[in-house]
Every structure is written in C-alpha cells, then in structure tokens.
Design a protein around this motif. Structure first.
Motif, PDB file in Angstrom:
ATOM      1  N   ALA A 164     -10.526 -88.695 -53.522  1.00 23.18           N
ATOM      2  CA  ALA A 164     -11.417 -87.697 -54.129  1.00 23.18           C
ATOM      3  C   ALA A 164     -12.294 -88.347 -55.191  1.00 23.18           C
ATOM      4  N   SER A 218      -9.509 -87.357 -48.639  1.00 27.16           N
ATOM      5  CA  SER A 218      -9.028 -86.688 -49.851  1.00 27.16           C
ATOM      6  C   SER A 218      -8.399 -85.333 -49.540  1.00 27.16           C
ATOM      7  N   LYS A 272      -4.635 -89.166 -52.216  1.00 28.48           N
ATOM      8  CA  LYS A 272      -5.672 -88.136 -52.053  1.00 28.48           C
ATOM      9  C   LYS A 272      -6.549 -88.065 -53.299  1.00 28.48           C
TER      10      LYS A 272
END
Length: 100
Positions: A80, A66, A76
């Motif tokens: 996350a 991430s 990303k």
C-alpha cells in the motif's frame, strides 16, 4: 466506472499477485484492477487503458498486492505504501498529467 481490462494486464497482475496460472480469483482481481484505475483516473493521472505503460501496470500490481493474495498484514501495508509512492510520482510526471 468500469475500465477495459485487457487479458495481458489481467495475466500480469494474476501472476504477480498469486504466482499461479489459476483463474479462480479473476473476478476479484479485476475488481481491484478497476478500483486502482479509477483511483488513478480520479487523480487526473493520464493512461491509455488499452495499452498501459509499465509504470501504470506496476502501480496496478502493487495496488492489487496491497489488497489480495496474502494474510501477511505487514506485506500488504508495504505494498500500500509502495502504491501511494508510485501514485505520487505519477501525479507529478508530466507525461501522465491530464490537462484540465
């Protein structure tokens, strides 16, 4: 707080995040690994830093992905979110819960 980052964990994360054997980014990757382990520790998630279980290693890998390795913002963000989901699971898993 600095954690003991084993060579095998670094290798797993490096391979997953970069798909390369290059050690050029090891310092940056170690920084992200350390930040992730700090986050898990801060949340009282129990792990043995010298012998991480696979679910902790996967959390570390998704955290690093991430932050590192691609310019694709949506990827990303996806990593996350995956890390946040894994962290939530680990927080409720009794085998990873610190008794305070």
């Amino acid at each position: 707080m600095a954690f003991n980052i084993s060579e095998s964990l670094l290798e797993r994360v490096r391979t997953a995040a970069t798909r390369a054997k290059s050690r050029a980014y090891d310092d940056e990757i170690k920084t992200y690994i350390n930040a992730c382990l700090y986050d898990l520790d801060r949340l009282n998630i129990l792990f043995d830093e010298d012998d991480l279980e696979d679910e902790i290693a996967v959390a570390v890998i998704t955290y690093v992905k991430s932050k590192f390795g691609t310019t694709d913002a949506s990827y990303k963000e996806s990593m996350a979110k995956t890390y946040e989901d894994l962290r939530q699971i680990l927080m409720t898993d009794k085998s990873h819960k610190k008794v305070t």
